[in-house]
Design an enzyme around this catalytic site. Structure first.
Site, short mmCIF file in Angstrom:
data_model
loop_
_atom_site.label_atom_id
_atom_site.label_comp_id
_atom_site.label_asym_id
_atom_site.label_seq_id
_atom_site.Cartn_x
_atom_site.Cartn_y
_atom_site.Cartn_z
N ASP A 110 0.84 -1.19 0.00
CA ASP A 110 0.00 0.00 0.00
C ASP A 110 0.88 1.25 0.00
O ASP A 110 1.92 1.29 0.65
CB ASP A 110 -0.92 0.00 1.23
CG ASP A 110 -2.00 -1.06 1.14
OD1 ASP A 110 -2.69 -1.11 0.12
OD2 ASP A 110 -2.13 -1.86 2.10
N TRP A 159 0.82 -36.61 6.64
CA TRP A 159 2.03 -36.12 7.30
C TRP A 159 1.86 -34.72 7.84
O TRP A 159 2.52 -34.34 8.81
CB TRP A 159 3.25 -36.27 6.39
CG TRP A 159 3.40 -35.38 5.19
CD1 TRP A 159 2.44 -34.97 4.34
CD2 TRP A 159 4.64 -34.83 4.72
NE1 TRP A 159 2.98 -34.21 3.34
CE2 TRP A 159 4.33 -34.10 3.55
CE3 TRP A 159 5.96 -34.89 5.15
CZ2 TRP A 159 5.32 -33.43 2.82
CZ3 TRP A 159 6.92 -34.23 4.41
CH2 TRP A 159 6.61 -33.51 3.27
N ASP A 160 0.96 -33.93 7.28
CA ASP A 160 0.64 -32.63 7.88
C ASP A 160 0.25 -32.80 9.34
O ASP A 160 0.62 -32.00 10.20
CB ASP A 160 -0.53 -31.97 7.15
CG ASP A 160 -0.20 -31.54 5.74
OD1 ASP A 160 -0.15 -30.34 5.48
OD2 ASP A 160 0.00 -32.43 4.89
N ARG A 186 -4.04 -44.47 -1.81
CA ARG A 186 -2.77 -43.76 -1.61
C ARG A 186 -2.50 -43.48 -0.15
O ARG A 186 -3.33 -42.93 0.56
CB ARG A 186 -2.82 -42.43 -2.38
CG ARG A 186 -1.50 -41.71 -2.46
CD ARG A 186 -1.67 -40.35 -3.10
NE ARG A 186 -2.38 -40.43 -4.37
CZ ARG A 186 -2.87 -39.38 -5.00
NH1 ARG A 186 -2.76 -38.17 -4.48
NH2 ARG A 186 -3.49 -39.53 -6.14
N GLY A 205 4.25 -36.89 -0.56
CA GLY A 205 3.99 -35.56 -0.02
C GLY A 205 4.61 -34.45 -0.83
O GLY A 205 4.26 -33.29 -0.66
N ASP A 216 4.51 -32.97 -3.89
CA ASP A 216 3.83 -32.78 -5.16
C ASP A 216 3.90 -31.30 -5.57
O ASP A 216 3.14 -30.50 -5.05
CB ASP A 216 2.37 -33.25 -5.07
CG ASP A 216 1.64 -32.63 -3.87
OD1 ASP A 216 2.28 -32.17 -2.90
OD2 ASP A 216 0.41 -32.61 -3.91
N GLU A 259 1.41 -21.25 3.29
CA GLU A 259 1.79 -22.66 3.19
C GLU A 259 3.30 -22.84 3.04
O GLU A 259 3.87 -23.80 3.56
CB GLU A 259 1.06 -23.26 1.98
CG GLU A 259 1.40 -24.68 1.64
CD GLU A 259 0.79 -25.10 0.31
OE1 GLU A 259 0.52 -26.31 0.15
OE2 GLU A 259 0.58 -24.24 -0.58
#
Length: 644
Positions: free
Chosen positions: A56, A223-224, A269, A386, A388, A582
Site C-alpha cells: 500500500d 504427514w501434515d 494412496r 507428499g 507434489d 503454506e
C-alpha cells in the site's frame, strides 16, 4: 505553607503531563467500529485488498479518534494492520463499539504471532466429521460433484454406518455411501466422478476432531497431521494430537492405511509414515495417557508397518529397501484441469488423435498404453511422498529407494524397540508373535546397512535416492537427503559431513531450500517451476533438519537455521497483515510464491483466521529453540545476516 501549595500544584501538573504521555501505553480508546474501519481502509488500503501491507502506498500514519474526542496517531504498516485486525475482529463479533488497546496494537510481533496460533488458529483449523461439523466440510467443492454431496463410510465400521445413515436426511443434497469391504483400484476409479469425504472415528455420537492444513485443504492430511502435532504438543493441545492419532488408527483399521487425506480419490494412496513419532512424542508429553491407549495405538502402527510398507513387490523392493508406490488407475483426478495436458498432448500426437479423444479412450480403457500407465504410477507415487511436485521425483518416483522413506521407516523400527522396552517390559504380542527390543534393533540395523550400501555417497558427504532399476544413485541435492539426521540413522562421522553439505548446498537467507538451484537446472525438463524445489522452503523440512542437527550436537547451526526461518515468517507477517502461508521463497524471503498451485493462506480479508497448519507448528517449535536473546532480536526483527 505557600511553598507547599506550589509544590503540590507542580506535582499535579507533572502527573497530568505524565498521564498524557502515558496515554499511548496505558489507555484504551473507545471507537465506533464501522466508522473507524471505513476511514482506515479509505486512507491506508490503497490497493483495496482488505489488508494493510507494504504494497500500500499511503503514508502509513493514521489518527485514531476516540468517541470522547481524544486522539492518538498510529504509525507503521505493522501497527496499522494490527489496528485493522482488531477492528475487523470486533465487527465479526457484531460489535458497534470497541475499546482499542494500544498495548495490543503495539504487541511485539513474535509474541503476537505465537499467541494467535495458540489461542485462535488451532481451534479455527479444527474439524469434525459428524452432524455438527459436516456442513463446514461439505461446502468444500471436493466433497461434491456439483449436485450431490457425499460421505463415504467403511462397511466395517458398523457404528459409523448407523450414525451417518441416521443423520443423512438432515442435510440437503447429501448422500451417505457405504464402501465395499474390499476397496480395489478399479472401484476407486469408478467413483472418481462421484467425489466425497471419507468418514473418520465416531465415539459416543461425536466425530473425533482433527486439524486441517487450512485454506482450500479442508480434510485431514497424513504427514501434515504429525507436524501440526509437534506444534500442538508445544502449545499444550495434546487433546487434538491424541484425537488425530486415534483417527490414524481408525484409517488403518477401516481403510487399510493412513490416507494421503480423507477424500474418496485417496483411497489407494498412503503418505509419509510418521505415526510412531506422533505416538511417542504425544504419549511422553501428556500425563493423562495410559498404557492401554499406547497398546491400541502401537498395534495400529505395527499393522501399518507390516501390511502397508513391508509388502513385497509394492512398497518393498528387491534391494530390501522401500519405495513410494501408490496404486490407482487412470489420470489422478485431484489436479486442476489441464495439469497433464503437456505430457498427454505428446502422447495423443503419437496416436494421431485429438487430446480430448485420447483422454476419453485412455480413461475408459479403450486405449491401453503401458508407458502412460507408468507415467501416472510415478505421478501418484510422487503425491504419496507428499512432495507434489518436484523434478527430483518426476517420472521416476516409484523406481526410487528414497532416503526420506527409508529414514522414516528406520525411525519406526527404533521407536518400536524403544516403546516396547520402556513401557511393556520388553515384550509385546502382535499377531501371535512376541516382539522385543532385540527383534526391532536387528531389523533397524539391517536397514541401516542397506541404506549405507545403496544410498550413502562418501565423496559427496550425503545420502541420495537410489534408482533400483538403473542401479544408480540420483545425485539431486534435496532437503530429504538429510532425514537420516532426524531419525538418528547416520553415524557421527557421516553427520559431520552431512552438516557441511547441508550448509553448503541448501542454506539460504530464509532457511533451508527444498532443493538446490544446480539440481533443478540439471534435471528440469521444462521451464515449469515446481513448488517443492528451489527457491522454495517448507516447514516440515525445516523442523526435521533442526531436530536432526540437534540430535548430533550441532546446536549453533540448528539455532541459526531456526532463527532465519522465524525471522522470515515474522517479517512477512509484519509487512503483510499477519500473513502466514503454506510455503516461502527462502532465497528472497517472501511468501510471494507462484509455482504450480500458488500459496495457500495468502487470500483472506482483514485478518487471517488460521495461518497454515504446519507453518504454525514450525513457529511454535522454532521459538523453543531460540535463546532469550535471539527471541528478543526476533521481536526487534534484527536481520539474521547481522547476527550470523
Amino acid at each position: 505553607m505557600k511553598n507547599n501549595h506550589i509544590i503540590y500544584l507542580v506535582l499535579i501538573v507533572v502527573f497530568a503531563i505524565g498521564c498524557q504521555n502515558n496515554k499511548e501505553t496505558a489507555d484504551f480508546y473507545a471507537v465506533d467500529v464501522n466508522q473507524t474501519l471505513q476511514r482506515l481502509e479509505a486512507e491506508q488500503d490503497t490497493d483495496k485488498d482488505k489488508k494493510i501491507t507494504e504494497d500500500d502506498t499511503a503514508q502509513k500514519s493514521f489518527v485514531l479518534k476516540a468517541k470522547d474526542g481524544s486522539e492518538v496517531t498510529i504509525e507503521g504498516t505493522y501497527h496499522l494492520s494490527n489496528l485493522l485486525q482488531e477492528l475487523a475482529a470486533a465487527k465479526n463479533e457484531g460489535k458497534t463499539d470497541v475499546e482499542i488497546s494500544l498495548k495490543s496494537i503495539k504487541e511485539q510481533p513474535a509474541d503476537r504471532i505465537s499467541r494467535l496460533i495458540k489461542t485462535k488458529y488451532w481451534d479455527n483449523l479444527t474439524r469434525r466429521v459428524d452432524q455438527s461439523g459436516l456442513e463446514t466440510i461439505l461446502t468444500d467443492t471436493k466433497a461434491s460433484d456439483g449436485l450431490i454431496r457425499r460421505l463415504y463410510v467403511p462397511s466395517t465400521d458398523s457404528v459409523g454406518v448407523s450414525y451417518f445413515k441416521s443423520i443423512e436426511s438432515d442435510f440437503k443434497n447429501f448422500e451417505v455411501v457405504v464402501l465395499p469391504e474390499n476397496i480395489s483400484p478399479e472401484y476407486v476409479k469408478s467413483i472418481n466422478d462421484k467425489p466425497g469425504i471419507l468418514s473418520l472415528q465416531i465415539t459416543n455420537g461425536e466425530g473425533t476432531p482433527f486439524v486441517v492444513p487450512g485454506g482450500r485443504f479442508n480434510e485431514m492430511y497424513g504427514w501434515d497431521s504429525y507436524f501440526e502435532g509437534v506444534g500442538l504438543n508445544v502449545d499444550g493441545r495434546q487433546d487434538l494430537s491424541i484425537a488425530m492419532i486415534e483417527n490414524f488408527a481408525y484409517q488403518i483399521q477401516h481403510y487399510g492405511k493412513i490416507l494421503n487425506a480423507n477424500r474418496s480419490y485417496y483411497l489407494t494412496r498412503s503418505q509419509p509414515p510418521f505415526m510412531t513419532s506422533f505416538i511417542r512424542e504425544t504419549f511422553e508429553s501428556e500425563e493423562g495417557l495410559n498404557e492401554e491407549w499406547l497398546t491400541q495405538m502401537l498395534n495400529a502402527a505395527l499393522d501399518e508397518y507390516f501390511n502397508v510398507w513391508m509388502k513385497q513387490e509394492k512398497k518393498l523392493t528387491a534391494t530390501g529397501l522401500n519405495r513410494y508406490f501408490a496404486e490407482g488407475i487412470g489420470i489422478p483426478p485431484e489436479t486442476e484441469e489441464g495439469h497433464f495436458d503437456t505430457y498427454l498432448e505428446t502422447v495423443a500426437s503419437q496416436y494421431q488423435m485429438p487430446l480430448d479423444e485420447f483422454i476419453e479412450g485412455y480413461q475408459t480403457g479403450a486405449i491401453e498404453d503401458e508407458a502412460v500407465d507408468e507415467y501416472f504410477l510415478h505421478d501418484r507415487s510422487l503425491r504419496e511422498s507428499g512432495h507434489d511436485t518436484t523434478w527430483r521425483l518426476d517420472g521416476r518416483c516409484a523406481d526410487l529407494n528414497s532416503v526420506a522413506l527409508n529414514a522414516l521407516l528406520y525411525k519406526y523400527e527404533t521407536d518400536f524397540a524403544y516403546l516396547i522396552k520402556t513401557y511393556f517390559d520388553d515384550s509385546f504380542l502382535f499377531e501371535d508373535q512376541n516382539l522385543d527390543e532385540n527383534y526391532w534393533m536387528q531389523i533397524a540395523d539391517e536397514r541401516k546397512l542397506l541404506v549405507n550400501q545403496f544410498l550413502w555417497n562418501e565423496e559427496e558427504g550425503s545420502y541420495y535416492d537410489y534408482n533400483f532399476k538403473t542401479q544408480k544413485p540420483l545425485i539431486y541435492d534435496s532437503a530429504t537427503n538429510f532425514y537420516p539426521l532426524w531419525s538418528n540413522l547416520a553415524s557421527p562421522e557421516q553427520a559431520d559431513k552431512m552438516k557441511d553439505k547441508l550448509l553448503q548446498s541448501l542454506k539460504a537467507e530464509g532457511g533451508i531450500l527444498s532443493s538446490s538451484k544446480a539440481s533443478v537446472e540439471q534435471f528440469a525438463s521444462s521451464e515449469v517451476s515446481r513448488q517443492w524445489d528451489y527457491p522454495n522452503g517448507w516447514a516440515p523440512h525445516q523442523m526435521l533438519i533442526w531436530k536432526g542437527l540437534l540430535n548430533y550436537g550441532y546446536n549453533t547451526e540448528a539455532e541459526e537455521l531456526a532463527y532465519r526461518w522465524m525471522w522470515m515468517i515474522t517479517k512477512n507477517a509484519v509487512d503483510y497483515n499477519g500473513t502466514i502461508p503454506e510455503k516461502y521463497d527462502v532465497v528472497n524471503r517472501t511468501h510471494k510464491v507462484y509455482a504450480e498451485y500458488g500459496n495457500v493462506g495468502t487470500e483472506f480479508d482483514y485478518i487471517t483466521p488460521e495461518g497454515f497448519g504446519w507453518m504454525n507448528a514450525s513457529y511454535q517449535y522454532g521459538l523453543t529453540l531460540l535463546s532469550d536473546e535471539l527471541r528478543e532480536n526476533l521481536n526487534a526483527l534484527v536481520d539474521p545476516d547481522k547476527l550470523f
